[in-house]
Scaffold this motif. Sequence first.
Motif, PDB file in Angstrom:
ATOM      1  N   GLY A 167       7.914 -10.052  11.061  1.00  0.00           N
ATOM      2  CA  GLY A 167       6.541  -9.946  11.549  1.00  0.00           C
ATOM      3  C   GLY A 167       5.759  -8.889  10.797  1.00  0.00           C
ATOM      4  N   LEU A 168       6.396  -7.742  10.519  1.00  0.00           N
ATOM      5  CA  LEU A 168       5.737  -6.680   9.767  1.00  0.00           C
ATOM      6  C   LEU A 168       5.453  -7.107   8.332  1.00  0.00           C
ATOM      7  CD1 LEU A 168       7.723  -3.572  11.061  1.00  0.00           C
ATOM      8  CD2 LEU A 168       5.305  -4.037  11.430  1.00  0.00           C
ATOM      9  N   VAL A 169       6.417  -7.788   7.711  1.00  0.00           N
ATOM     10  CA  VAL A 169       6.217  -8.270   6.341  1.00  0.00           C
ATOM     11  C   VAL A 169       5.037  -9.235   6.291  1.00  0.00           C
ATOM     12  CG1 VAL A 169       7.217  -9.687   4.502  1.00  0.00           C
ATOM     13  CG2 VAL A 169       8.600  -7.934   5.605  1.00  0.00           C
ATOM     14  N   SER A 170       4.954 -10.140   7.266  1.00  0.00           N
ATOM     15  CA  SER A 170       3.857 -11.098   7.316  1.00  0.00           C
ATOM     16  C   SER A 170       2.519 -10.387   7.451  1.00  0.00           C
ATOM     17  CB  SER A 170       4.069 -12.068   8.480  1.00  0.00           C
ATOM     18  OG  SER A 170       3.008 -12.986   8.583  1.00  0.00           O
ATOM     19  N   ALA A 171       2.470  -9.374   8.328  1.00  0.00           N
ATOM     20  CA  ALA A 171       1.220  -8.635   8.529  1.00  0.00           C
ATOM     21  C   ALA A 171       0.815  -7.876   7.266  1.00  0.00           C
ATOM     22  CB  ALA A 171       1.357  -7.666   9.697  1.00  0.00           C
ATOM     23  N   VAL A 172       1.774  -7.266   6.584  1.00  0.00           N
ATOM     24  CA  VAL A 172       1.482  -6.518   5.359  1.00  0.00           C
ATOM     25  C   VAL A 172       0.945  -7.455   4.273  1.00  0.00           C
ATOM     26  CG1 VAL A 172       2.522  -5.209   3.463  1.00  0.00           C
ATOM     27  CG2 VAL A 172       3.093  -4.654   5.828  1.00  0.00           C
ATOM     28  N   VAL A 173       1.535  -8.644   4.170  1.00  0.00           N
ATOM     29  CA  VAL A 173       1.035  -9.614   3.187  1.00  0.00           C
ATOM     30  C   VAL A 173      -0.419  -9.975   3.499  1.00  0.00           C
ATOM     31  CG1 VAL A 173       1.282 -11.981   2.332  1.00  0.00           C
ATOM     32  CG2 VAL A 173       3.297 -10.547   2.634  1.00  0.00           C
ATOM     33  N   GLY A 174      -0.730 -10.163   4.770  1.00  0.00           N
ATOM     34  CA  GLY A 174      -2.112 -10.459   5.152  1.00  0.00           C
ATOM     35  C   GLY A 174      -3.068  -9.343   4.777  1.00  0.00           C
ATOM     36  N   VAL A 175      -2.660  -8.084   5.009  1.00  0.00           N
ATOM     37  CA  VAL A 175      -3.506  -6.945   4.640  1.00  0.00           C
ATOM     38  C   VAL A 175      -3.703  -6.890   3.129  1.00  0.00           C
ATOM     39  CG1 VAL A 175      -3.669  -4.425   4.634  1.00  0.00           C
ATOM     40  CG2 VAL A 175      -2.869  -5.616   6.683  1.00  0.00           C
ATOM     41  N   MET A 176      -2.643  -7.172   2.367  1.00  0.00           N
ATOM     42  CA  MET A 176      -2.749  -7.158   0.907  1.00  0.00           C
ATOM     43  C   MET A 176      -3.738  -8.214   0.421  1.00  0.00           C
ATOM     44  SD  MET A 176       1.253  -6.580  -0.151  1.00  0.00           S
ATOM     45  CE  MET A 176       0.915  -6.700  -1.905  1.00  0.00           C
ATOM     46  N   VAL A 177      -3.696  -9.396   1.024  1.00  0.00           N
ATOM     47  CA  VAL A 177      -4.647 -10.443   0.642  1.00  0.00           C
ATOM     48  C   VAL A 177      -6.072 -10.020   0.979  1.00  0.00           C
ATOM     49  CG1 VAL A 177      -5.349 -12.832   1.061  1.00  0.00           C
ATOM     50  CG2 VAL A 177      -2.932 -12.273   0.892  1.00  0.00           C
ATOM     51  N   ALA A 178      -6.232  -9.305   2.102  1.00  0.00           N
ATOM     52  CA  ALA A 178      -7.565  -8.842   2.501  1.00  0.00           C
ATOM     53  C   ALA A 178      -8.130  -7.834   1.511  1.00  0.00           C
ATOM     54  CB  ALA A 178      -7.510  -8.223   3.897  1.00  0.00           C
ATOM     55  N   LEU A 179      -7.275  -7.124   0.798  1.00  0.00           N
ATOM     56  CA  LEU A 179      -7.725  -6.094  -0.133  1.00  0.00           C
ATOM     57  C   LEU A 179      -7.979  -6.629  -1.542  1.00  0.00           C
ATOM     58  CD1 LEU A 179      -5.372  -3.146   0.914  1.00  0.00           C
ATOM     59  CD2 LEU A 179      -7.680  -3.652   1.703  1.00  0.00           C
ATOM     60  N   VAL A 180      -7.761  -7.910  -1.749  1.00  0.00           N
ATOM     61  CA  VAL A 180      -8.019  -8.490  -3.068  1.00  0.00           C
ATOM     62  C   VAL A 180      -9.515  -8.458  -3.362  1.00  0.00           C
ATOM     63  CG1 VAL A 180      -7.957 -10.617  -4.419  1.00  0.00           C
ATOM     64  CG2 VAL A 180      -5.980  -9.965  -3.037  1.00  0.00           C
ATOM     65  N   GLY A 181      -9.866  -8.062  -4.572  1.00  0.00           N
ATOM     66  CA  GLY A 181     -11.265  -8.053  -4.980  1.00  0.00           C
ATOM     67  C   GLY A 181     -11.742  -6.682  -5.405  1.00  0.00           C
ATOM     68  N   ILE A 182     -13.047  -6.506  -5.495  1.00  0.00           N
ATOM     69  CA  ILE A 182     -13.645  -5.247  -5.917  1.00  0.00           C
ATOM     70  C   ILE A 182     -13.853  -4.342  -4.711  1.00  0.00           C
ATOM     71  CG2 ILE A 182     -15.651  -4.178  -7.018  1.00  0.00           C
ATOM     72  CD1 ILE A 182     -16.058  -6.720  -8.599  1.00  0.00           C
ATOM     73  N   ASP A 183     -13.346  -3.122  -4.797  1.00  0.00           N
ATOM     74  CA  ASP A 183     -13.524  -2.141  -3.730  1.00  0.00           C
ATOM     75  C   ASP A 183     -15.006  -1.797  -3.626  1.00  0.00           C
ATOM     76  OD1 ASP A 183     -13.430  -0.147  -1.911  1.00  0.00           O
ATOM     77  OD2 ASP A 183     -12.210   1.223  -3.101  1.00  0.00           O
ATOM     78  N   SER A 184     -15.556  -1.909  -2.429  1.00  0.00           N
ATOM     79  CA  SER A 184     -16.996  -1.700  -2.246  1.00  0.00           C
ATOM     80  C   SER A 184     -17.426  -0.255  -2.477  1.00  0.00           C
ATOM     81  CB  SER A 184     -17.410  -2.125  -0.827  1.00  0.00           C
ATOM     82  OG  SER A 184     -16.698  -1.380   0.141  1.00  0.00           O
ATOM     83  N   GLN A 185     -16.502   0.705  -2.351  1.00  0.00           N
ATOM     84  CA  GLN A 185     -16.865   2.111  -2.503  1.00  0.00           C
ATOM     85  C   GLN A 185     -16.584   2.664  -3.897  1.00  0.00           C
ATOM     86  OE1 GLN A 185     -15.594   4.760   0.539  1.00  0.00           O
ATOM     87  NE2 GLN A 185     -16.190   3.417   2.227  1.00  0.00           N
ATOM     88  N   THR A 186     -15.517   2.199  -4.519  1.00  0.00           N
ATOM     89  CA  THR A 186     -15.146   2.737  -5.833  1.00  0.00           C
ATOM     90  C   THR A 186     -15.374   1.759  -6.971  1.00  0.00           C
ATOM     91  OG1 THR A 186     -12.845   1.990  -5.623  1.00  0.00           O
ATOM     92  CG2 THR A 186     -13.389   4.162  -4.721  1.00  0.00           C
ATOM     93  N   ALA A 187     -15.672   0.496  -6.657  1.00  0.00           N
ATOM     94  CA  ALA A 187     -15.882  -0.550  -7.669  1.00  0.00           C
ATOM     95  C   ALA A 187     -14.645  -0.812  -8.500  1.00  0.00           C
ATOM     96  CB  ALA A 187     -17.060  -0.196  -8.578  1.00  0.00           C
ATOM     97  N   ILE A 188     -13.472  -0.444  -7.993  1.00  0.00           N
ATOM     98  CA  ILE A 188     -12.210  -0.711  -8.687  1.00  0.00           C
ATOM     99  C   ILE A 188     -11.687  -2.075  -8.235  1.00  0.00           C
ATOM    100  CG2 ILE A 188      -9.808   0.036  -8.947  1.00  0.00           C
ATOM    101  CD1 ILE A 188     -10.756   2.895  -8.541  1.00  0.00           C
ATOM    102  N   THR A 189     -11.215  -2.877  -9.183  1.00  0.00           N
ATOM    103  CA  THR A 189     -10.649  -4.183  -8.842  1.00  0.00           C
ATOM    104  C   THR A 189      -9.213  -3.998  -8.362  1.00  0.00           C
ATOM    105  OG1 THR A 189      -9.962  -4.508 -11.143  1.00  0.00           O
ATOM    106  CG2 THR A 189     -12.087  -5.417 -10.488  1.00  0.00           C
ATOM    107  N   ARG A 190      -8.868  -4.737  -7.303  1.00  0.00           N
ATOM    108  CA  ARG A 190      -7.537  -4.612  -6.712  1.00  0.00           C
ATOM    109  C   ARG A 190      -6.901  -5.994  -6.582  1.00  0.00           C
ATOM    110  NH1 ARG A 190      -9.110  -0.937  -1.499  1.00  0.00           N
ATOM    111  NH2 ARG A 190     -10.281  -2.839  -1.034  1.00  0.00           N
TER     112      ARG A 190
END
Length: 519
Positions: A167-190
């Motif tokens: 369950g924890l692994v599944s949740a962490v994968v979901g959070v990682m997918v949510a962080l894909v893209g350009i960071d709105s504060q630092t403009a760094i691609t993740r």
Amino acid sequence: MLDQLVQGFAVAVTPQNLLFVLIGVLAGTVIGILPGLGPMSAIALMIPIAYGMDPTSAIIMLAGVYYGAIFGGSTSSILLNAPGVAGTVATSFDGYPMARQGKAGKALAIAALSSFTGGTIGVVGLMMIAPSLASFAVSFGPTEYFALMVLGLTAVVSLAGRDLVKGLVSAVVGVMVALVGIDSQTAITRFTFDLPELFEGVEFLIVALGVFALAEVLVMLNRRGRGGARGGVTSLRLSGRELARITPPTLRSGVLGFFTGVLPGAGATVASFLSYSTEKRIAKDGATFGRGNPKGVAAPESANNAAAVGSFVPLMTLGVPGSGTTAILLGALLVLGVQPGPLMLTDNPDMFWGLVASMYIGSAVLLVLNLPLIPVFAKVLKTPKAVLIPLVVVFCVVGVYGLSFSVFDLGLLTAFGVVGFLMRQNDFPAAPMILGLILGGLMEKSMRQALQISGGDWSVFVTEPISAALVALAVLSMVPSLVRAVRERVAGRSAAGVAAASAGRGAEEDSDRAESLRS
């Protein structure tokens, strides 16, 4: 409150919204009947239709799909012992034995009446509790929101299955997918791998359709054989004595189910099992549960429908989904440009009270439609895979391609479909992944805001009273799963030790026997 409810009915009874109530409950009922396609898959499939609609009409339709799927899931549980949705598993314990005793019609009628009663109790609770909770939640700041989201995420993880690590692994994968893209504060691609198509992140619809609908297609293709309905449906009539017998457990389970549904992470499945076990303990004829007792059908059906409505309380007033299904609803609302939360009742009163009024209408429509159409809905169970699978695939492809007209998104859809299939094959729960995807970005934003306000002091999350209480609840929600995991590991080691000792004694005896033979 009554004035606002009248205003809500004025919104809900417009021809357009009445049509969407009917579409939602019908689609939800049919999809709920099909074993495997639960409310999460149903809502994911309906999101492309809702995209571009008026937000109020869209949430009315999607909510109808949700409680319609819970309402209709009992049919396959009773007729085939194959629950259409997880929330109706407990219904099969007594519903299927009743069907085998030639009482399928009575069992389906009890399920329909109990579902209507439980849903109505849930709507009354939503109407009375949600405004008070919203008034309280206005005092929430970034610190409290972060703690609240942690609570919602950990509660679902702890209830996602017996394996907490998965369950924890599944949740962490979901959070990682949510962080894909350009960071709105630092403009760094993740996590973009230098692919321009990922700079704006991964669309929620792609993940939802892939992990639930497309993965279900792969599961059906992998599953051999097909089931069919067994026999017909008998009379639906219930005597006055039978109605009097099921009324108390129906009312009790409706109240219990609603408050269970309000808790983040509980949902209809937990509510149905909790109500079933409670009624079995307090009933004088509790020993007959599991052998076709009508109370064993009424209790879980009332509870799961009340819980389905109750899960809208944290969703609409706090912006935090209480279950995997409401997580998909939250994503749909965000896609439509609506942000649920404490200001929902003041900024969008027509939407909230229109939704509440539509639930009254939808529950009545479900009762009126399901009783005479139960024999017709039962035939849906005979839908061949050769027809069902292509329809689901076409719906997924059209829904995703219509978002951005990108072939790359179709590749992502396929990839998440494979991920969802592998997760099911290896018993990784999908609900924590979806919640991680929904809450990941919001948690990060709230955490950053809280740390900026506190000057980088991490203790702010445990020094603020409300935040500290929510964090404590989040920790406590994981304790049962941790205790269970430790017990299972200790039991496994003990069993292994006993087996090793037994094998050692057996080897020693064999050695002594061989030595005596040589002598």
